[in-house]
Design an enzyme around this catalytic site. Sequence first.
Site, mmCIF file in Angstrom:
data_model
loop_
_atom_site.group_PDB
_atom_site.id
_atom_site.type_symbol
_atom_site.label_atom_id
_atom_site.label_comp_id
_atom_site.label_asym_id
_atom_site.label_seq_id
_atom_site.Cartn_x
_atom_site.Cartn_y
_atom_site.Cartn_z
ATOM 1 N N CYS A 1 0.616 -1.277 0.143
ATOM 2 C CA CYS A 1 0.105 -0.117 -0.035
ATOM 3 C C CYS A 1 0.904 1.392 0.006
ATOM 4 O O CYS A 1 0.824 2.066 -0.882
ATOM 5 C CB CYS A 1 -0.819 -0.029 1.294
ATOM 6 S SG CYS A 1 -2.302 -1.308 1.112
ATOM 7 N N ILE A 2 1.609 1.586 1.080
ATOM 8 C CA ILE A 2 2.089 2.787 1.176
ATOM 9 C C ILE A 2 3.269 3.202 0.281
ATOM 10 O O ILE A 2 3.211 4.263 -0.569
ATOM 11 C CB ILE A 2 2.840 3.041 2.801
ATOM 12 C CG1 ILE A 2 1.660 2.899 3.786
ATOM 13 C CG2 ILE A 2 3.347 4.166 2.895
ATOM 14 C CD1 ILE A 2 2.004 2.685 5.056
#
Length: 448
Positions: free
Chosen positions: A286-287
């Site tokens: 995600c990040i």
Amino acid sequence: MTNTRDTKTAGLHSGMAGLTQKIVGRTARVSVIGMGYVGVPTMIAAAEAGFRVIGIDTSGERVADINAGRSYIEDVKEDILAPLVSQGLVSASTDYGMVRDMDIVIVCVPTPITKFKEPDLGPMRSAVSGLAANLSDQQLIVFQSTTYPGSTEEFVLPELEARGYKAGRDFYLAFALERIDPGNSRYLVRDLPKVVGGITPSCTEVASIFFQCFVDSVVPVTSPKVAEMTKLLENTFRSVNIALINELSILCQRMDIDIWEVVDAASSKPFGFMPFYPGPGVGGHCIPVDPFYLSWKAKEYDFYVNFIQLAAETNENMPYYTLSRIGSILSDHGLPLKGSKLLVLGVTFKPDVNDTRNSPALRVMELLAENGAELSYSDRYAPSVTVKGAELKHLPLDPNTMAEFDAAVVLVNHRDSELEMVLRHAKLIIDCQNATKGLAASTNSVKI
């Protein structure tokens, strides 16, 4: 006499009512496409609510594991999965055509980026193509794969409607963001509010009714774009704040200030502050990925998210900074980086998970290897990893093992990492995660 408009309206309500009745009665047939870190927990949550769920994946190995009741996901325990399989509530297949007979299809495929930091929509294209070829009347289609704002309306919807079906009338399409946090046992699927945005109000309503069956709180929003942007906001918020603390950690090192002590002190403020911690980079799916989906889409509107891109670049630079600090610390102890025997502790992308996707620890190891360090690692969550084309195996720790290395480098702070033993027996510990905090003081431990 009933006019044409009344007939269509009656049909719409009848079809929607039929699907919602199946959902409420738990007779709706559910399929989850993509049996990874999002798909499998979603399957389990729906099955525990009483739905029969079929997972679909291109991996025959994953399908075989699920059908045997074996879990390859750290957060899904086999004592939960196996009974659901034996009861017939969970099964798996590689046959995409099975979605034709489903009432609800949840898409949880990966959404990676290319080496040029642009969205790689290959998995989504395959999923949408398969759905379009097998779409049936009165199905609910929900995308959970994180992607750019507008993808459901601009990319998914046209393909599904190309064969004559109409969203909100013949099928129901929505985006419902996922918030699963690998390794976090406190917040499971049921505990995570589900933000749902449908193509039409009826799409939002049907999707909300479904998720209310196994999620404590459903948050409907006005469109898929709002839900898609919500997910990107959440992860970009984390990316930016991690970048801030990473940059401050570099400054604090130059100023001979302990950044960890600073964060702890700032955390005593009861309002207006949320602690973030420095590290060798950011990892996972995600990040390191989501901000680039946002920056890519923003360019379509002649808008450049410079602040967000700068944060991503700061985080991407942290493995290089970590390399330089490891080299400096070794030099301070009379050791050259080239030829040093280093034992890396932890290689997954975060503590207590078995996921190495985009792991900054692996990137640090690549840089160390490029600079001539001789590497081994210990991480029971990762039996083997490949670094610069060489396969390395997890090395169990014991005092005799520690004596073979010039230094141990803590890149991931697993709860069961045996650090106290390492402190007693390692010649030098380079601590990149403040992992030795609270342990017996040691003169051979240096924090980055």
